[in-house]
Design an enzyme around this catalytic site. Structure first.
Site, PDB file in Angstrom:
ATOM      1  N   HIS A 123      23.198  14.736  68.499  1.00  0.00           N
ATOM      2  CA  HIS A 123      23.787  16.015  68.058  1.00  0.00           C
ATOM      3  C   HIS A 123      22.904  16.691  67.003  1.00  0.00           C
ATOM      4  O   HIS A 123      23.413  17.304  66.063  1.00  0.00           O
ATOM      5  CB  HIS A 123      25.198  15.813  67.496  1.00  0.00           C
ATOM      6  CG  HIS A 123      26.183  15.289  68.499  1.00  0.00           C
ATOM      7  ND1 HIS A 123      26.976  16.113  69.263  1.00  0.00           N
ATOM      8  CD2 HIS A 123      26.474  14.023  68.892  1.00  0.00           C
ATOM      9  CE1 HIS A 123      27.745  15.368  70.066  1.00  0.00           C
ATOM     10  NE2 HIS A 123      27.440  14.100  69.869  1.00  0.00           N
ATOM     11  N   ASN A 147      34.177  16.422  71.542  1.00  0.00           N
ATOM     12  CA  ASN A 147      33.204  16.986  72.475  1.00  0.00           C
ATOM     13  C   ASN A 147      33.867  18.053  73.336  1.00  0.00           C
ATOM     14  O   ASN A 147      35.081  18.215  73.296  1.00  0.00           O
ATOM     15  CB  ASN A 147      32.662  15.887  73.395  1.00  0.00           C
ATOM     16  CG  ASN A 147      31.569  15.049  72.724  1.00  0.00           C
ATOM     17  OD1 ASN A 147      30.971  15.465  71.737  1.00  0.00           O
ATOM     18  ND2 ASN A 147      31.323  13.870  73.263  1.00  0.00           N
ATOM     19  N   TYR A 153      29.526   6.603  61.265  1.00  0.00           N
ATOM     20  CA  TYR A 153      29.260   7.939  60.721  1.00  0.00           C
ATOM     21  C   TYR A 153      28.883   7.919  59.239  1.00  0.00           C
ATOM     22  O   TYR A 153      27.949   8.596  58.826  1.00  0.00           O
ATOM     23  CB  TYR A 153      30.446   8.874  61.006  1.00  0.00           C
ATOM     24  CG  TYR A 153      30.500   9.247  62.477  1.00  0.00           C
ATOM     25  CD1 TYR A 153      30.808   8.279  63.436  1.00  0.00           C
ATOM     26  CD2 TYR A 153      30.191  10.517  62.924  1.00  0.00           C
ATOM     27  CE1 TYR A 153      30.820   8.578  64.791  1.00  0.00           C
ATOM     28  CE2 TYR A 153      30.198  10.819  64.276  1.00  0.00           C
ATOM     29  CZ  TYR A 153      30.515   9.858  65.203  1.00  0.00           C
ATOM     30  OH  TYR A 153      30.505  10.151  66.542  1.00  0.00           O
TER      31      TYR A 153
HETATM   32 FE1  HDE Z   1      29.088  10.398  67.753  1.00  0.00          FE
HETATM   33  N1  HDE Z   1      27.653  10.193  66.316  1.00  0.00           N
HETATM   34  N2  HDE Z   1      28.975   8.409  68.147  1.00  0.00           N
HETATM   35  N3  HDE Z   1      30.399  10.596  69.315  1.00  0.00           N
HETATM   36  N4  HDE Z   1      29.176  12.357  67.424  1.00  0.00           N
HETATM   37  C1  HDE Z   1      27.166  11.181  65.561  1.00  0.00           C
HETATM   38  O1  HDE Z   1      26.890  11.048  63.242  1.00  0.00           O
HETATM   39  C2  HDE Z   1      28.367   7.498  67.366  1.00  0.00           C
HETATM   40  C3  HDE Z   1      30.887   9.609  70.104  1.00  0.00           C
HETATM   41  C4  HDE Z   1      30.016  13.254  68.011  1.00  0.00           C
HETATM   42  O2  HDE Z   1      28.350  18.014  64.212  1.00  0.00           O
HETATM   43  C5  HDE Z   1      26.285  10.689  64.455  1.00  0.00           C
HETATM   44  O3  HDE Z   1      26.637  12.497  61.541  1.00  0.00           O
HETATM   45  C6  HDE Z   1      28.622   6.159  67.849  1.00  0.00           C
HETATM   46  C7  HDE Z   1      31.996  10.073  70.886  1.00  0.00           C
HETATM   47  C8  HDE Z   1      29.778  14.581  67.503  1.00  0.00           C
HETATM   48  O4  HDE Z   1      27.564  16.675  62.664  1.00  0.00           O
HETATM   49  C9  HDE Z   1      26.327   9.154  64.619  1.00  0.00           C
HETATM   50  C10 HDE Z   1      29.405   6.328  68.969  1.00  0.00           C
HETATM   51  C11 HDE Z   1      32.157  11.398  70.541  1.00  0.00           C
HETATM   52  C12 HDE Z   1      28.758  14.433  66.569  1.00  0.00           C
HETATM   53  C13 HDE Z   1      27.231   9.004  65.821  1.00  0.00           C
HETATM   54  C14 HDE Z   1      29.634   7.741  69.143  1.00  0.00           C
HETATM   55  C15 HDE Z   1      31.149  11.704  69.560  1.00  0.00           C
HETATM   56  C16 HDE Z   1      28.408  13.037  66.545  1.00  0.00           C
HETATM   57  C17 HDE Z   1      24.921  11.328  64.373  1.00  0.00           C
HETATM   58  C18 HDE Z   1      29.938   5.250  69.888  1.00  0.00           C
HETATM   59  C19 HDE Z   1      33.166  12.388  71.098  1.00  0.00           C
HETATM   60  C20 HDE Z   1      28.099  15.513  65.750  1.00  0.00           C
HETATM   61  C21 HDE Z   1      24.940  12.223  63.160  1.00  0.00           C
HETATM   62  C22 HDE Z   1      30.711   4.264  69.225  1.00  0.00           C
HETATM   63  C23 HDE Z   1      34.530  12.046  70.773  1.00  0.00           C
HETATM   64  C24 HDE Z   1      28.753  15.697  64.419  1.00  0.00           C
HETATM   65  C25 HDE Z   1      26.229  11.985  62.547  1.00  0.00           C
HETATM   66  C26 HDE Z   1      28.180  16.894  63.703  1.00  0.00           C
HETATM   67  C27 HDE Z   1      27.437  12.487  65.704  1.00  0.00           C
HETATM   68  C28 HDE Z   1      27.568   7.794  66.270  1.00  0.00           C
HETATM   69  C29 HDE Z   1      30.378   8.262  70.234  1.00  0.00           C
HETATM   70  C30 HDE Z   1      31.028  13.011  69.007  1.00  0.00           C
HETATM   71  C31 HDE Z   1      25.002   8.478  64.719  1.00  0.00           C
HETATM   72  C32 HDE Z   1      28.082   4.884  67.238  1.00  0.00           C
HETATM   73  C33 HDE Z   1      32.832   9.256  71.868  1.00  0.00           C
HETATM   74  C34 HDE Z   1      30.470  15.861  67.907  1.00  0.00           C
HETATM   75  O5  HDE Z   1      26.878   8.530  63.518  1.00  0.00           O
END
Ligand code: HDE
Length: 725
Positions: A79, A152, A366
């Protein structure tokens, strides 16, 4: 004789060229260093004479360059490319019987929000129009602390367990040996992984659908994805799924168009969001909830904790409880959009998590990632992340601490600080976790209720319109066509066979592969010493044949607000034809732009001057929703002889957009590919089935054109033959 040192050569050169710099005003702000010293010369570094070396003692130069050297922070691992805006959320209807959160109880209260939209795979500088999932993160600054829904634009996810997330992301990111391709899933490593992960099939259907190519952030849905819990005053729990429903409907662009937009304006979505807010056309979404009593946890054909499943709206309707309006652009991209830190663990009392194994993994990820991105756990003190309620605790110090804590007490319990800060009782708003009963062994494994990977993939495919099915099939042909390893393509065909045999056959034929007769999918990842019998896939059929909420065909189609319409014009344009149609479209909220062979201005047939801000060179049909060609003998003759104008129309036709022309402008249409396809008679029915409106009655033309624009696209044009452009 002492030589006069020229202090600001740039200013002197500008003077010689007769170019005036902004005049200094008396109340102007002085340039200072970061410690507040006024700077006298921002043009020259300190040197040993006019032609001498630079002195290391120049602390002003050093501070400026050092700060610059560290201007970038690591981009988000996923993202990375995002755009954001401020706004408010207002509740219409209390759901106090389910949750004690004030956010969902206090009707009419305006809660400030900050919302960030993003693509997932691409780097910060990549294109907005990549085929990808879009992030939809909302931070509510509530009176009980910050609450984040980090969702999402698709209601489900690729994987069921957090432990697979790094694998998924490594597979989709540019390949590590050559960093190719950027912001694209059409490559071997992604499909290698996906073809070995049957649990990703439902999500693959969504990502290959038009949902992955939004027309605008303002025209996409948002989903909380996981099942969460709502907790009421009595401590009772209900399961909940969150939805954001855009009031402008859910709309997409064509794949060919997406690729061209990426070249013409890779900031297309960012610009669209910025412009809409800047012109007061504030984007709006309703917040919807699907609420499930605790007692019904096991009454579904799938597991509520499985993030690869959605709850069809036919089974649990979405109740709309409030509206979010984005009404202010950020002042500073870095300070706000880049430094904002979302976290699904930012909860408020009255909302809690479930044991969804994907959500569980996200809870620690996060805050951990913010540490490497923002450098310190004090990131919560940055203005964009700070709650609007006071923060009292005994956490202290660390890098970049902003708060100046006073007093000698930084522990609890204490008497020297009067016992402050106190723990809050549940009745005082203190957060209490839902006391879910757990009786189990410690294992690495998955419930059998997570083993159905295909029923909802099939449900999604069956719910699509014919045009959407065609797009999805084309997307798979494109993506797998880019995969070089034949065995990966073959594995994917096998997987698709479980979803829909027709789909698998269409893709196999395109790829020149055989359609497998016998199919035996493995059930995804399993431990090395597993008994494979235990991992047999569960092949079930959804009891629903289709779900209308899953097709974009059934979305809102009654508004043309903020749609961009190109008027193709040249010298001598018929003023009446231009003004009459423009007035009708603008009255309904559309945005009209004149596009001409060159910039400057043109005179109409009645000698009215129109300024021209866009030309065929500086813009393109892919940046508009529809096209109109007004009459005017000279204008029409010029456009008919202008290949760029004809291309503009052909391309708009290829992308199935509404096209309108004054009857006097038919000479231009005659030059197009689609002239031979025009209906024999220009009736209302013909206009609304073909999306081509031609008339000399400007009122009828404008009204029908507006109706056609509200319908968004006329996808039937694509079949049975391809349209050149
Ligand atoms: Fe994320 N995800 N994610 N994700 N995600 C990040 O956090 C992560 C997942 C989502 O506008 C990171 O600050 C893991 C699902 C959005 O700043 C990080 C897993 C969904 C955004 C991270 C998931 C998301 C992130 C990268 C599996 C939909 C952007 C930068 C366990 C429900 C937030 C940050 C923004 C961002 C990890 C799965 C949505 C690396 C480990 C499922 C919208 O922490």
């Amino acid at each position: 004789m002492k030589k006069k040192i020229s202090k600001t050569p740039n200013e002197e050169s500008l003077k010689q060229l007769d170019i005036e710099k902004d005049k200094r005003t008396d109340d102007g702000t002085f340039l200072t260093t970061n410690h507040g010293l006024k700077i006298n010369d921002n043009q020259n570094s300190l040197k040993t004479g006019e032609r001498g070396g630079t002195l290391i003692e120049d602390f002003i130069l050093r501070e400026k360059i050092h700060h610059f050297d560290h201007e970038r922070i690591p981009e988000r691992i996923v993202h990375a490319r995002g755009s954001a805006a401020h706004g408010v959320f207002e509740l219409y209807e209390s759901i106090g019987q389910y949750t004690k959160a004030k956010l969902f109880n206090e009707v009419g209260v305006q809660t400030p929000v900050f919302v960030r939209f993003s693509t997932v795979a691409g780097s910060r500088g990549s294109t907005d129009l990549a085929r990808d999932v879009r992030g939809f993160s909302v931070k509510f600054y509530t009176s009980e602390g910050n609450y984040d829904i980090v969702g999402n634009n698709m209601p489900i996810f690729f994987i069921q367990d957090a432990i697979k997330f790094p694998d998924l992301v490594h597979a989709v990111k540019p390949e590590p040996h050559n960093e190719i391709p950027q912001a694209a899933s059409a490559h071997d490593t992604f499909w290698d992984f996906i073809s070995l992960m049957p649990e990703s099939m439902h999500m693959i259907m969504w990502v290959m659908s038009d949902r992955a190519l939004p027309r605008s952030f303002r025209m996409m849905e948002g989903f909380g994805v996981h099942t969460f819990r709502l907790i009421n005053e009595n401590g009772e729990s209900h399961f909940v799924k969150f939805h954001w429903k855009p009031l402008l409907g859910v709309h997409s662009v064509a794949w060919d168009e997406a690729q061209k937009i990426s070249g013409k304006n890779s900031d297309f979505h960012r610009q669209d969001l910025w412009d809409a807010i800047n012109t007061g056309a504030f984007p709006e979404w309703e917040l919807g909830v699907q609420i499930i009593p605790e007692a019904d946890e096991h009454n579904f054909e799938f597991d509520l904790l499985d993030p690869t499943k959605l709850i069809p709206e036919e089974i649990i309707p979405v109740q709309r409880i409030g509206k979010m309006t984005l009404n202010r652009n950020p002042d500073n991209f870095f300070a706000e959009t880049e430094q904002v830190a979302f976290n699904p663990g930012h909860l408020i009392s009255g909302v809690d998590i479930t044991n969804d194994p994907l959500l569980q993994g996200r809870l620690f990820s996060y805050s951990d990632t913010q540490l490497s991105r923002l450098g310190t756990h004090n990131f919560q003190e940055l203005p964009i992340n700070r709650p609007i309620v006071p923060v009292h605790n005994n956490q202290r110090d660390g890098h970049m601490r902003h708060t100046i804590n006073t007093g000698r007490v930084s522990y609890e319990p204490n008497t020297l600080g009067g016992g402050c800060p106190f723990q809050a009782k549940a009745a005082e708003g203190g957060f209490t976790s839902f006391p879910e009963k757990i009786e189990s062994n410690k294992i690495r494994g998955r419930s059998k209720s997570f083993f159905d990977h295909f029923s909802q993939a099939t449900l999604f495919f069956n719910s699509q319109s014919n045009a959407e099915k065609n797009h999805l099939t084309d997307a798979l042909c494109f993506e797998l066509g880019k995969v070089e390893t034949i065995a990966i393509r073959e594995r994917m065909i096998k997987m698709l066979t479980y979803i829909d045999k027709g789909l698998a056959a269409a893709v196999a034929i395109y790829l020149g592969l055989n359609i497998p007769k016998q199919i035996n999918p493995i059930n995804g990842s399993f431990p090395a010493d597993a008994n494979l019998e235990d991992y047999k896939p569960v092949i079930i059929k959804s009891s629903l044949d289709s779900s209308s909420a899953l097709s974009m065909e059934n979305t809102v189609k009654d508004t043309i607000k903020t749609r961009k319409i190109a008027f193709l014009v040249a010298e001598g344009v018929n003023e009446k034809s231009l003004e009459a149609v423009k007035a009708i479209l603008e009255a309904e909220g559309a945005v009209v732009e004149l596009v001409a062979p060159k910039l400057g201005s043109i005179m109409s047939d009645t000698d009215v001057e129109f300024s021209i801000l866009k030309s065929f060179l500086t813009t393109a049909s892919v940046l508009y929703d529809a096209v109109y060609v007004p009459g005017g003998i000279n204008s029409v003759a010029a456009l008919a002889g202008e290949p760029d104008a004809v291309h503009f129309l052909n391309e708009a036709f290829k992308h199935c957009k509404p096209i309108a022309a004054d009857e006097d402008a038919l000479q231009v249409i005659e030059e197009t590919y689609f002239y031979k396809k025009l209906p024999k008679e220009f009736t209302e029915e013909a206009a609304l089935t073909t999306g081509i409106v031609i008339s000399n009655d400007y009122n009828t033309l404008g009204t029908l054109f507006a109706k056609a624009i509200a319908m968004h696209r006329f996808w039937d044009r694509e079949k049975p033959e391809k349209v050149p452009a």
